[in-house]
Design an enzyme around this catalytic site. Sequence first.
Site, PDB file in Angstrom:
ATOM      1  N   ASP A  30       0.647  -1.085  -0.012  1.00  0.00           N
ATOM      2  CA  ASP A  30      -0.196   0.030   0.118  1.00  0.00           C
ATOM      3  C   ASP A  30       0.720   1.120   0.207  1.00  0.00           C
ATOM      4  O   ASP A  30       1.965   1.083   0.207  1.00  0.00           O
ATOM      5  CB  ASP A  30      -1.114  -0.164   1.308  1.00  0.00           C
ATOM      6  CG  ASP A  30      -1.901   0.868   1.233  1.00  0.00           C
ATOM      7  OD1 ASP A  30      -2.224   1.460  -0.013  1.00  0.00           O
ATOM      8  OD2 ASP A  30      -2.537   1.219   2.269  1.00  0.00           O
ATOM      9  N   GLU A  32       0.704   5.731   0.699  1.00  0.00           N
ATOM     10  CA  GLU A  32       0.198   6.985   1.060  1.00  0.00           C
ATOM     11  C   GLU A  32       1.155   7.957   0.352  1.00  0.00           C
ATOM     12  O   GLU A  32       2.487   8.173   0.393  1.00  0.00           O
ATOM     13  CB  GLU A  32       0.242   7.235   2.493  1.00  0.00           C
ATOM     14  CG  GLU A  32       0.081   6.174   3.530  1.00  0.00           C
ATOM     15  CD  GLU A  32      -1.746   5.792   3.316  1.00  0.00           C
ATOM     16  OE1 GLU A  32      -2.466   6.618   2.552  1.00  0.00           O
ATOM     17  OE2 GLU A  32      -2.128   4.605   3.703  1.00  0.00           O
ATOM     18  N   ASP A  87      -1.406   3.803  -6.722  1.00  0.00           N
ATOM     19  CA  ASP A  87      -0.191   3.339  -6.132  1.00  0.00           C
ATOM     20  C   ASP A  87       0.808   2.802  -7.246  1.00  0.00           C
ATOM     21  O   ASP A  87       1.898   3.062  -6.746  1.00  0.00           O
ATOM     22  CB  ASP A  87      -0.818   1.829  -5.447  1.00  0.00           C
ATOM     23  CG  ASP A  87      -1.553   2.189  -4.342  1.00  0.00           C
ATOM     24  OD1 ASP A  87      -1.662   2.980  -3.377  1.00  0.00           O
ATOM     25  OD2 ASP A  87      -2.786   1.578  -4.389  1.00  0.00           O
ATOM     26  N   TYR A 153      -3.329   3.675  11.234  1.00  0.00           N
ATOM     27  CA  TYR A 153      -4.084   3.519  10.019  1.00  0.00           C
ATOM     28  C   TYR A 153      -3.250   2.940   8.784  1.00  0.00           C
ATOM     29  O   TYR A 153      -3.889   2.055   8.509  1.00  0.00           O
ATOM     30  CB  TYR A 153      -4.598   4.874   9.649  1.00  0.00           C
ATOM     31  CG  TYR A 153      -5.385   5.012   8.121  1.00  0.00           C
ATOM     32  CD1 TYR A 153      -6.540   4.864   7.870  1.00  0.00           C
ATOM     33  CD2 TYR A 153      -4.451   5.585   7.283  1.00  0.00           C
ATOM     34  CE1 TYR A 153      -7.069   4.802   6.668  1.00  0.00           C
ATOM     35  CE2 TYR A 153      -4.916   5.561   5.846  1.00  0.00           C
ATOM     36  CZ  TYR A 153      -6.194   5.243   5.735  1.00  0.00           C
ATOM     37  OH  TYR A 153      -6.861   5.159   4.353  1.00  0.00           O
ATOM     38  N   ASP A 157      -4.212  -1.051   7.602  1.00  0.00           N
ATOM     39  CA  ASP A 157      -4.666  -1.249   6.205  1.00  0.00           C
ATOM     40  C   ASP A 157      -3.964  -2.441   5.535  1.00  0.00           C
ATOM     41  O   ASP A 157      -4.646  -3.072   4.815  1.00  0.00           O
ATOM     42  CB  ASP A 157      -4.198   0.012   5.363  1.00  0.00           C
ATOM     43  CG  ASP A 157      -5.431   1.003   5.055  1.00  0.00           C
ATOM     44  OD1 ASP A 157      -6.481   0.657   5.798  1.00  0.00           O
ATOM     45  OD2 ASP A 157      -5.376   1.947   4.090  1.00  0.00           O
TER      46      ASP A 157
END
Length: 377
Positions: A30, A32, A87, A153, A157
């Site tokens: 993942d 961010e 991503d 968070y 995830d």
Amino acid sequence: MANDIHWIRDNASLAEHCAAWRALPFVALDTEFMRVDTFYPIAGLLQVSGGDKAYLIDPLCIDDWRPLAELLQAQTVVKVLHSCSEDLEVFLRLTGSLPVPLFDTQVAAGYLNLGFSMGYSRLVQTLLGIELPKGETRSDWLQRPLSATQISYAAEDVLHLVEVYQALTQRLSAEKHAWVLEDGAELVAALSREVDPDELWREAKLAWKLSRQQQAVLRALCAWRERQARARNQPRNRILREHSLWPLARTQPDNLVALARIEDMHPKTVRQDGETLLALIREAAALPPEQWPEALPEPLPIEASALLKKLRAVGQREGERLEIVPELMLRKKTLEALLKSGYPNGPYQLPDSLRGWRRELMGQALLDCLAAEGEPE
């Protein structure tokens, strides 16, 4: 939860962990990132998990991405992401590589008829019965230190993504599993193809309504906007707004006053790039006819919509039989390309965009559907 989080903040640590991950059957990934005022995404955090721990990679501390690039390209390790097109851009920008083989959990949910374009929280709720806290998606991922909420968070995830992947793979048949990977490979291939700025005008709204001379101007404007967005690392609309492109190509203003009157034209664009745009329009407008682009075909007439509906029904029937959401079956663009290949009287040709299992399972049925339409009553 804190015990399950491991930080990676230097090149040596990243290399060591990437080597270990390459021995795993899969890794969940993942990212961010921030992308408010830039053309390219800026990575704020990368998350990786092979099952037990969440590894948080701080991209602000690392400058050698080769080990991660090698992991992304390792064919023996499945890369698991959710709704991953953005991503993928982050990985491509950071490492120059894209993850293969790629398993998108959002796509897999569609193959299991759970829903189309399912948000991550809803998928976690559906499969695992876990209610995720409202996200930190809007927070600043480039700030340091990250808040405790941001960290938990991000870690949660990727840890849940592992469980989601395991739950999905238990339900997927071998055939459907292969199809999910096939769709992943297609997404990666599409992103790997370098976008040619000189071809972008074809996607502009209502471009087909312009004359070939006006299309030559539109081509020049779209290409300039794309190259400037990349060079300045600014969003395309910050360079020149989308809604200004068509009226610019149609009316071809030759002075700053006329330029400023163009629909949705930002005053800053006129100040900063006005003279450049006028020169660009003048130059493209003066091209000889042999250098104009080939005219774009007109869209399908309204009468073709009934036929389009019948073609879509081929996909829907097959989707019902296979228990796959209808949206994953046949894309509208593909069906339109098929119709355009021979409308109204045929013969029709399957477009290149209809590939893999879809072509095998539905290609002939689509052609038969069109042939039946062409037969006299």
